[in-house]
Scaffold this active site. Structure first.
Site, PDB file in Angstrom:
ATOM      1  N   LYS A  45       0.864  -1.175   0.000  1.00 34.39           N
ATOM      2  CA  LYS A  45       0.000   0.000   0.000  1.00 34.39           C
ATOM      3  C   LYS A  45       0.903   1.229   0.000  1.00 34.39           C
ATOM      4  O   LYS A  45       1.977   1.213   0.581  1.00 34.39           O
ATOM      5  CB  LYS A  45      -0.849  -0.020   1.285  1.00 34.39           C
ATOM      6  CG  LYS A  45      -1.729   1.205   1.521  1.00 34.39           C
ATOM      7  CD  LYS A  45      -2.950   1.195   0.641  1.00 34.39           C
ATOM      8  CE  LYS A  45      -3.627   2.563   0.594  1.00 34.39           C
ATOM      9  NZ  LYS A  45      -4.541   2.674  -0.551  1.00 34.39           N
ATOM     10  N   ASN A  69     -12.580   3.705  -6.670  1.00 24.95           N
ATOM     11  CA  ASN A  69     -12.164   3.806  -5.274  1.00 24.95           C
ATOM     12  C   ASN A  69     -11.629   5.194  -4.999  1.00 24.95           C
ATOM     13  O   ASN A  69     -11.101   5.870  -5.877  1.00 24.95           O
ATOM     14  CB  ASN A  69     -11.118   2.744  -4.911  1.00 24.95           C
ATOM     15  CG  ASN A  69      -9.691   3.212  -5.162  1.00 24.95           C
ATOM     16  OD1 ASN A  69      -9.127   3.991  -4.388  1.00 24.95           O
ATOM     17  ND2 ASN A  69      -9.112   2.762  -6.262  1.00 24.95           N
ATOM     18  N   SER A  70     -11.822   5.591  -3.770  1.00 19.30           N
ATOM     19  CA  SER A  70     -11.186   6.805  -3.281  1.00 19.30           C
ATOM     20  C   SER A  70     -10.817   6.563  -1.832  1.00 19.30           C
ATOM     21  O   SER A  70     -11.490   7.001  -0.917  1.00 19.30           O
ATOM     22  CB  SER A  70     -12.140   7.988  -3.411  1.00 19.30           C
ATOM     23  OG  SER A  70     -11.496   9.145  -2.921  1.00 19.30           O
ATOM     24  N   GLY A  72      -7.962   7.410  -0.571  1.00 18.11           N
ATOM     25  CA  GLY A  72      -7.252   8.581  -0.063  1.00 18.11           C
ATOM     26  C   GLY A  72      -5.974   8.214   0.663  1.00 18.11           C
ATOM     27  O   GLY A  72      -5.579   8.871   1.627  1.00 18.11           O
ATOM     28  N   ASN A  99       5.833   1.013  -2.028  1.00 18.96           N
ATOM     29  CA  ASN A  99       5.216   2.101  -2.784  1.00 18.96           C
ATOM     30  C   ASN A  99       5.133   3.333  -1.901  1.00 18.96           C
ATOM     31  O   ASN A  99       4.767   3.260  -0.729  1.00 18.96           O
ATOM     32  CB  ASN A  99       3.821   1.660  -3.259  1.00 18.96           C
ATOM     33  CG  ASN A  99       3.111   2.728  -4.079  1.00 18.96           C
ATOM     34  OD1 ASN A  99       2.837   3.824  -3.587  1.00 18.96           O
ATOM     35  ND2 ASN A  99       2.804   2.415  -5.314  1.00 18.96           N
ATOM     36  N   CYS A 130      -1.828   9.123  -7.886  1.00 14.34           N
ATOM     37  CA  CYS A 130      -3.071   8.812  -7.173  1.00 14.34           C
ATOM     38  C   CYS A 130      -4.112   9.882  -7.471  1.00 14.34           C
ATOM     39  O   CYS A 130      -3.884  11.062  -7.229  1.00 14.34           O
ATOM     40  CB  CYS A 130      -2.836   8.735  -5.680  1.00 14.34           C
ATOM     41  SG  CYS A 130      -4.368   8.386  -4.804  1.00 14.34           S
ATOM     42  N   LYS A 165       5.448   5.043 -10.927  1.00 12.19           N
ATOM     43  CA  LYS A 165       4.096   4.601 -11.298  1.00 12.19           C
ATOM     44  C   LYS A 165       3.329   5.751 -11.936  1.00 12.19           C
ATOM     45  O   LYS A 165       3.088   6.776 -11.313  1.00 12.19           O
ATOM     46  CB  LYS A 165       3.357   4.090 -10.075  1.00 12.19           C
ATOM     47  CG  LYS A 165       1.986   3.532 -10.411  1.00 12.19           C
ATOM     48  CD  LYS A 165       1.467   2.631  -9.321  1.00 12.19           C
ATOM     49  CE  LYS A 165       0.098   2.091  -9.657  1.00 12.19           C
ATOM     50  NZ  LYS A 165      -0.428   1.284  -8.547  1.00 12.19           N
ATOM     51  N   ASN A 192      -1.868   3.462 -13.149  1.00 14.34           N
ATOM     52  CA  ASN A 192      -2.674   3.688 -11.970  1.00 14.34           C
ATOM     53  C   ASN A 192      -4.133   3.805 -12.441  1.00 14.34           C
ATOM     54  O   ASN A 192      -4.409   3.636 -13.623  1.00 14.34           O
ATOM     55  CB  ASN A 192      -2.218   4.958 -11.237  1.00 14.34           C
ATOM     56  CG  ASN A 192      -2.520   4.876  -9.730  1.00 14.34           C
ATOM     57  OD1 ASN A 192      -3.586   4.430  -9.322  1.00 14.34           O
ATOM     58  ND2 ASN A 192      -1.587   5.338  -8.921  1.00 14.34           N
ATOM     59  N   GLY A 243      -3.483  -3.177 -14.756  1.00 12.55           N
ATOM     60  CA  GLY A 243      -4.792  -2.665 -15.157  1.00 12.55           C
ATOM     61  C   GLY A 243      -5.736  -3.774 -15.582  1.00 12.55           C
ATOM     62  O   GLY A 243      -5.668  -4.239 -16.713  1.00 12.55           O
TER      63      GLY A 243
HETATM   64  C1  FMN Z   1      -8.848   0.029  -3.578  1.00  7.80           C
HETATM   65  C2  FMN Z   1      -7.618   0.417  -4.315  1.00  7.80           C
HETATM   66  C3  FMN Z   1      -6.578   1.067  -3.658  1.00  7.80           C
HETATM   67  C4  FMN Z   1      -5.432   1.455  -4.331  1.00  7.80           C
HETATM   68  N1  FMN Z   1      -4.415   2.066  -3.665  1.00  7.80           N
HETATM   69  C5  FMN Z   1      -3.282   2.405  -4.316  1.00  7.80           C
HETATM   70  C6  FMN Z   1      -2.182   2.981  -3.628  1.00  7.80           C
HETATM   71  O1  FMN Z   1      -2.223   3.185  -2.411  1.00  7.80           O
HETATM   72  N2  FMN Z   1      -1.073   3.326  -4.339  1.00  7.80           N
HETATM   73  C7  FMN Z   1      -0.981   3.100  -5.689  1.00  7.80           C
HETATM   74  O2  FMN Z   1       0.055   3.407  -6.269  1.00  7.80           O
HETATM   75  N3  FMN Z   1      -1.986   2.543  -6.365  1.00  7.80           N
HETATM   76  C8  FMN Z   1      -3.135   2.184  -5.703  1.00  7.80           C
HETATM   77  N4  FMN Z   1      -4.163   1.601  -6.403  1.00  7.80           N
HETATM   78  C9  FMN Z   1      -4.026   1.389  -7.846  1.00  7.80           C
HETATM   79  C10 FMN Z   1      -3.635  -0.066  -8.158  1.00  7.80           C
HETATM   80  O3  FMN Z   1      -2.374  -0.366  -7.620  1.00  7.80           O
HETATM   81  C11 FMN Z   1      -3.623  -0.299  -9.677  1.00  7.80           C
HETATM   82  O4  FMN Z   1      -2.694   0.559 -10.275  1.00  7.80           O
HETATM   83  C12 FMN Z   1      -4.986  -0.063 -10.307  1.00  7.80           C
HETATM   84  O5  FMN Z   1      -6.004  -0.526  -9.453  1.00  7.80           O
HETATM   85  C13 FMN Z   1      -5.140  -0.735 -11.673  1.00  7.80           C
HETATM   86  O6  FMN Z   1      -4.996  -2.112 -11.587  1.00  7.80           O
HETATM   87  P1  FMN Z   1      -6.245  -3.134 -11.466  1.00  7.80           P
HETATM   88  O7  FMN Z   1      -7.196  -2.780 -12.550  1.00  7.80           O
HETATM   89  O8  FMN Z   1      -5.651  -4.498 -11.584  1.00  7.80           O
HETATM   90  O9  FMN Z   1      -6.844  -2.897 -10.117  1.00  7.80           O
HETATM   91  C14 FMN Z   1      -5.315   1.206  -5.716  1.00  7.80           C
HETATM   92  C15 FMN Z   1      -6.356   0.548  -6.375  1.00  7.80           C
HETATM   93  C16 FMN Z   1      -7.488   0.160  -5.707  1.00  7.80           C
HETATM   94  C17 FMN Z   1      -8.579  -0.534  -6.463  1.00  7.80           C
END
Ligand code: FMN
Ligand code: FAD
Ligand code: FAD
Ligand code: FMN
Ligand code: FES
Ligand code: FES
Lengths: 308, 257, 308, 257
Positions: A45, A69-70, A72, A99, A130, A165, A192, A243
């Site tokens: 995270k 998602n948000s 934060g 990260n 983000c 990223k 992201n 993604g």
């Molecule tokens: C609930 C949630 C929380 C996330 N938190 C972070 C984060 O803290 N830092 C970050 O770099 N990306 C974060 N991401 C982005 C994911 O690492 C990823 O880049 C993005 O979800 C796309 O991949 P996916 O479609 O496989 O989920 C988050 C994604 C989700 C769904």
């Protein structure tokens, strides 16, 4: 025996399948539930200098084949991570990619300094993308000078593998990847989440407290794949593809498009065993197609014309 | 310990207006479950609906687990049409469950709408522990009242079609005021589940009466397992807890709905 | 009786539900199958000055909750449209919005000149956002000066309603909408498709002949909604919302976010009756919520905080 | 006239290895269908799979329509698990169908794999028209040969498990050369359906022998009704035609595969 090792910067991954930041906690949540040692690596995270409580609810909403998602950047902060999580994670035979997120360049640097003093960090992934925090976040990731500055500053502080990223919410992502390379980054991870929104038509309120949120999941897979290929075609830098990856077929698509490694995000929520299943699927694909080294898949796309 | 399993549907029947009860064969999850916990169901093998859906453990009978649900959207619609013998992918038991180690003689169960879900199982365990139970159950109308598994029940319906005409919160006020609860609050513990406005009202009353109270809180969830931080519930000290891990059962003193 | 009329520029639409360019042919394909007179309007397939045969196959591929297309603006050309299609369309009691695409500003202008000489055109939608042609298309739509020039030049040629169709493949879509307003456009329609890609892992070839294609369908709905809201918040110009609209609930979401009208695209492929169903759904929603004028929904979003 | 209807599944049974045949009740579409046309099926009410899937009209029996299909991906997997009595959303009949007004005495049907799909219906109509029929059917192996509804059949299997060992194209060459076809080409008309490489080979041979030939062409489709321009098939003059509207049946002289 298929060779599954891939190298990203100075980082050796025993296989190309990582779990994405924010979708696997700090790596400790599923100990006992899945075999962590089988993973190519864990991306934690996002950690900030100080702990963050995160955004008010509602923080998640489902959309067609995806979710918003948000969160934060709710997280325990770098110090608590070092003291409480890292000692656990060190015991696993997998890469630990930390990260990092911040509002100011100095904070990115300070976090790295603190982590450099500890054992067990395999690489850094710098989150400049983000969409769900007021400062930093997207403002950095959509600004090419700021991107350059952050890479430049953090690069000076570590000889470990530095991964940036990137956000898809820009006109030409390859320009950002180029700057990352120029400033010394070892790799880029993309993408992201995509800025998105949903409204509850009964209350007329957004389904996410911050109005817009980050779209992830299978819905964004075609977008992510196009971004990976754009960077692969235009910039000579290792790519980690992210993604919507849900199946081993998805992972192979990203590798064919040019990704050296991939990250599984949203799919972990549906089935925490997804990354493990993907690893075995990739190996099966290699066996069936007589591919001895997984690296031979990377960028093996066959194109006749060129995109515009 | 989280268990992921492909479970067989043993029965699926309507038990109220737009309300279905499904019984699943799952020896592992049945054994491990406590009242107040939930399971997370993938209702389709395809990508829409994408995420799992959380449902309280309605009851556990030997190696079987039951859920009860309202058809509100696409996942619950699909669930309602599942046939006996079909397989379904579930994860559980999740969440913390009710705390039954407090010092109380009488459990005051308050359920609004599908807030009945966790209570048949809780009732069973409370009976095993020889607790007194008073149940207050509210619904919009008689056809939506599902009272199986409750004991000592008082009902309320918005339209007055069965029991008290009005909300379960009003019923709660009536019962609490006409009872010795206000005199000996420590002997009682309130267990509440239902829509947020109802829980808010109950919490306010419990605060006022200084009653020990646990509520089951629903929050939109993506993972159900603590991975996503999506299911935040505000705490009284201005932080957040996770409904899926720290909850869904919270002491009313801890949270701010 | 619910008032369903909405006004976009000088254009009166009897209801806010249009069919999107490229997803309804020239409007004549479904005559007899659906009741065209019930539609708020028809946006034609993009017309170019000369007929275009379009891109080689494969031109379409399904993705999670979406599809990629690379039709390459295959169309009969403006003259044939005027001679063969418009006479038919004129007979219907619905707005005819002619969508125009070109590689050069002069061509946009020439097409409008030819159309100005005929009867039956209700408005123009200028496509500066097609991702699937080498010149024009995205190159125009991601370039703010070019956008300004095209709007400026076309605006001079017509007093009819001029709608500019924008691409989501930019960092800040509201900057483009702003320029459109400044140069005299009556409205913006958003979004066109999102650049995306899919690979056949058996052949290692892209599933679309031009490698990347345009992503449409429910998958992009959250993205489109965020773009509509971004423009609604930042620019005072009528918005036509497009992207993944499949149900009346989707349409209401767009209107709450600020869209005065909406277009149905990909959903027509699944059920050509979708637009008609959406119209009745919106009316039912108004009745149930005691909304007398459909315009009261537009921009009625309730937000406490503001997005960043 | 395009008909959209919710049709009831009357039967769904495996008829070969990974091959299923479904019978649908649809009086309107049955009446309107011609051999070579197809129907477009929405296999799920949810958004994944999103688009309809095209299937040739395999046969029409009174008010019923049949399709036959191979399980290759998610939509065909869902279709294969549909139960009798379930409803399904179909559009049809689509496309142009075979042209049977040409001047020919003998139809030479060539089917590779699931390319059998349009031919039982065609055979039925050809018989009504008192044409001679020669059928050449190829498959990978015996368990994938489905010969119902064919007459005067010659088979080929890649593994030689049934009939000629080899492809149906080789079989075609054998039959054509040993026949009087080469001498009186105008008396014959070839109807071919199967994978693109097979169709290419057949077209080449028909060009060479100056045989009248129609082929059924599969192209990825989004709408099936001429709206999207997605299903382009290259023509010999360097333009494109639409498989869903101008086809799926094309005269071999018109197209370039
Ligand atoms: C609930 C949630 C929380 C996330 N938190 C972070 C984060 O803290 N830092 C970050 O770099 N990306 C974060 N991401 C982005 C994911 O690492 C990823 O880049 C993005 O979800 C796309 O991949 P996916 O479609 O496989 O989920 C988050 C994604 C989700 C769904
Ligand atoms: C811990 C927990 C336990 C639950 N137990 C039960 C139960 O025992 N029985 C039962 O019927 N329901 C229960 N729910 C709610 C149940 O999960 C939702 O009804 C279900 O997810 C709806 O899915 P859907 O696809 O049918 O509806 P959707 O199409 O997803 O939504 C339909 C409507 O329901 C609302 N909704 C969806 N999910 C939630 C949610 N998690 N919380 C609040 N509102 C929501 C949406 O905003 C929308 O208005 C529980 C929820 C949680 C978090
Ligand atoms: C006019 C027409 C008639 C058809 N008739 C029949 C029939 O009678 N019986 C039958 O079994 N199939 C038929 N097909 C093919 C059938 O439509 C596809 O097999 C089906 O759409 C696959 O859906 P799926 O979701 O199961 O597979 P997907 O997951 O969509 O795809 C699985 C595999 O099949 C390939 N594929 C998918 N769609 C097509 C297509 N349209 N053309 C070529 N390859 C494709 C994909 O590239 C992939 O490799 C026909 C196609 C057309 C265009
Ligand atoms: C097959 C196809 C063809 C399209 N052709 C055009 C076009 O010619 N001109 C144009 O402006 N947009 C075109 N579009 C974009 C649509 O009009 C619409 O903006 C986009 O598909 C998003 O809406 P949707 O998700 O409802 O489909 C096309 C889209 C599809 C899917
Ligand atoms: S639902 Fe993901 S942390 Fe609770
Ligand atoms: S499939 Fe859309 S035009 Fe043929």
């Amino acid at each position: 025996m298929i060779k599954t090792e891939v190298i990203v910067g100075k980082l050796r991954l025993k296989n190309p399948v990582l779990v994405a930041s924010g979708t696997f906690g700090y790596g400790d949540e599923l100990i006992g539930t899945i075999d962590i040692n089988k993973l190519g690596g864990i991306v934690t995270k996002s950690l900030t200098l100080k702990p963050k409580v995160g955004n008010p609810p509602p923080r998640v909403a489902e959309t067609p084949c995806g979710m918003l998602n948000s969160i934060g950047l709710a997280n325990i902060g770098v110090d608590k991570f070092i003291n409480e999580k890292l000692p656990l994670l060190r015991n696993f035979d997998t890469a630990i990619i930390v990260n990092i997120a911040a509002k100011r360049i100095e904070d990115y640097c300070e976090i790295i300094k603190r982590l450099e003093d500890t054992e067990g960090v395999s690489a850094y992934e710098i989150n400049i993308s983000c969409p769900n925090v007021k400062e930093g976040g997207l403002e950095f990731g959509t600004n090419i000078e700021m991107t350059a500055k952050i890479v430049n500053a953090t690069r000076k502080l570590t000889s470990k593998t530095l991964i940036i990223k990137l956000t898809p919410n820009v006109t030409r992502i390859s320009e950002f990847a180029k700057v990352c390379k120029e400033e010394g980054a070892d790799a880029v991870s993309l993408i992201n989440t995509v800025v998105g929104m949903a409204i509850d038509i009964k209350t007329r309120k957004p389904k996410i407290s911050t109005i817009t949120g980050g779209l992830s999941g299978p819905a964004i897979k075609p977008i992510a794949l196009a971004k990976v290929f754009e960077v692969f075609q235009n910039v000579d830098i290792p790519i980690i593809g992210i993604g919507g990856i849900t199946t081993w077929e998805d992972a192979i698509e990203f590798m064919i498009a040019g990704a050296k490694a991939i990250q599984v995000g949203t799919a972990n929520f549906i089935d925490p065993n997804t990354p493990i299943n993907i690893i075995s699927g990739i190996i099966r694909y290699c066996e069936e197609n007589k591919i001895e080294d997984i690296n031979d898949i990377v960028g093996s796309i066959i194109v006749e014309t060129f995109p515009h | 310990m989280i268990i992921k399993t492909i479970s067989t549907i043993l029965s699926n029947e309507p038990v109220g207006e737009n309300i279905y009860r499904i019984e699943l064969l799952s020896p592992e999850i049945s054994t491990a479950s406590k009242p107040g916990q939930f399971i997370n169901i993938k209702v389709s093998e395809n990508l829409d609906p994408l995420l799992r859906r959380p449902f309280s453990v309605y009851n556990v009978i030997d190696d079987r687990i039951q859920i009860i649900f309202n058809v509100v959207g696409k996942a619950t619609k699909i669930l309602s049409s599942k046939k006996v013998g079909e397989k379904i992918d579930i994860i559980g038991p999740l969440g913390n469950g009710f705390n039954l180690n407090d010092d109380f003689d009488t459990a005051l169960i308050v359920a609004g709408g599908l807030g009945i879900a966790p209570f048949p199982f809780l009732t069973k365990i409370l009976k095993e522990k020889n607790k007194n139970i008073i149940s207050l159950v509210g619904a919009r109308t008689k056809s939506q009242l599902v009272l199986d598994g409750f004991v000592n029940v008082n009902t309320a319906t918005d339209d007055g079609s069965y029991g008290h005409k009005g909300t379960v919160v009003e019923l709660f006020k009536l019962k609490v005021m006409n009872n010795d609860i206000v005199k000996t609050p420590s002997a009682f513990k309130v267990f509440a589940c239902g829509p947020i406005p109802m829980l808010k009202a109950i919490i306010e009353l419990c605060d006022k009466l200084n009653l020990n109270c646990e509520v089951s809180v629903e929050a939109p969830m993506a993972c159900g397992t603590g991975l996503c931080q999506g299911c935040a519930v505000k705490t009284r000290d201005g932080k957040y807890k996770l409904a899926c891990k720290d909850g869904p059962i919270f002491n009313s003193k801890d949270i701010l709905l």
